[in-house]
Design an enzyme around this catalytic site. Structure first.
Site, PDB file in Angstrom:
ATOM      1  N   ASP A   5      21.789  13.731  -3.151  1.00  0.00           N
ATOM      2  CA  ASP A   5      21.485  14.856  -2.821  1.00  0.00           C
ATOM      3  C   ASP A   5      21.402  15.015  -4.280  1.00  0.00           C
ATOM      4  O   ASP A   5      22.281  15.443  -4.746  1.00  0.00           O
ATOM      5  CB  ASP A   5      22.647  15.422  -2.284  1.00  0.00           C
TER       6      ASP A   5
ATOM      7  N   HIS B 234      20.999  14.995   1.049  1.00  0.00           N
ATOM      8  CA  HIS B 234      21.131  16.149   1.399  1.00  0.00           C
ATOM      9  C   HIS B 234      20.831  16.081   2.799  1.00  0.00           C
ATOM     10  O   HIS B 234      19.443  16.175   3.424  1.00  0.00           O
ATOM     11  CB  HIS B 234      19.550  17.953   0.211  1.00  0.00           C
TER      12      HIS B 234
ATOM     13  N   CYS C  16      25.460  23.024   3.695  1.00  0.00           N
ATOM     14  CA  CYS C  16      24.774  23.217   2.387  1.00  0.00           C
ATOM     15  C   CYS C  16      25.094  24.630   2.046  1.00  0.00           C
ATOM     16  O   CYS C  16      25.888  24.724   1.170  1.00  0.00           O
ATOM     17  CB  CYS C  16      22.587  23.311   2.958  1.00  0.00           C
TER      18      CYS C  16
END
Length: 246
Positions: A183, A214, A125
């Site tokens: 995502d 994600h 991330c």
């Protein structure tokens, strides 16, 4: 391979940064991986991921990415408050401040008897972005970026010419870029823009897009995909083994 874990408080230009160190316990010398968390800092899933890497023969450093903005030891929960606080912290810390964080970890690790002097980076991330940012340091030879946020936009504050994608000339090591097609934080157009810039710069990189959401590497919550996570770890360990072990 048995591992041990401890922490060290490092001095950076913007304050004290607690850094968690996970490494093999046998007293040998190993490559060092700077491992960057999500916006929640060293949660259980991040610690387990770091310990997994350490168990494959790496010294893994996990910094508190927002150390300037929180008390030492802060871990944010995977809930609405944690998400909002983490995103606010991300929007408050200039991207250049991470350069000082990287420098502090690299300089400290280079002096440790368990370091063999070979450095890599990895992250999930925002941590994928911060691993990419770490790759701008000349010591970093191999970097694995998992669904790196904000490479395609300007959410993280930056001065003119200091966005991570504007400093590709400083990136000399090999990159592994891994994304989830489902995502929403990095849409297809954003991924395509990042790919175009990396290819135009003629960087040494490998690119993988999987049918994943994600945070598919996070072993907590409904988005976790164990099979994709195993594939991701295998790709990262393959890169680190080939480049950092020779």
């Amino acid at each position: 391979m048995l591992i041990q874990s401890q922490h060290v408080d490092l001095t950076t230009p913007t304050g004290t940064m607690r850094t968690y160190v996970h490494r093999p316990a046998d007293g040998g010398k190993y490559p060092v991986i700077l491992f960057y968390s999500e916006i929640f800092q060293q949660t259980g899933p991040i610690e387990r991921a770091a310990r997994l890497l350490a168990g494959h023969g790496y010294a893994v450093l996990v910094p508190e990415v927002f150390h300037e903005l929180n008390p030492i030891g802060t871990v944010l929960a995977y809930d609405n408050y944690g998400r909002d606080k983490g995103n606010a912290d991300k929007a408050a810390k200039p991207v250049t401040d991470y350069d000082g964080d990287n420098r502090a970890m690299l300089d400290w690790a280079a002096q440790q008897q368990w370091s063999n002097g070979q450095f890599g980076a990895m992250g999930f991330c925002i941590g994928g972005h911060l691993a990419f940012r770490a790759a701008l340091q000349p010591e970093i030879k191999a970097t694995a970026c998992f669904y790196a946020t904000d490479l395609h936009n300007h959410t993280i504050p930056n001065a003119p010419g200091q966005h991570s994608m504007e400093r590709l000339d400083d990136l000399k090591g090999e990159l592994l870029m891994i994304w989830g097609k489902q995502d929403p934080h990095i849409p297809a157009a954003g991924r395509a823009e990042v790919y175009r810039k990396l290819a135009s710069a003629e960087l040494n990189f490998t690119w993988h897009e999987f049918n994943g959401q994600h945070a598919f590497m996070r072993d907590e919550g409904e988005r976790y995909d164990p099979q994709l996570a195993q594939t991701g770890y295998n790709l990262a360990l393959g890169l680190f083994g080939r480049v950092l072990r020779g």
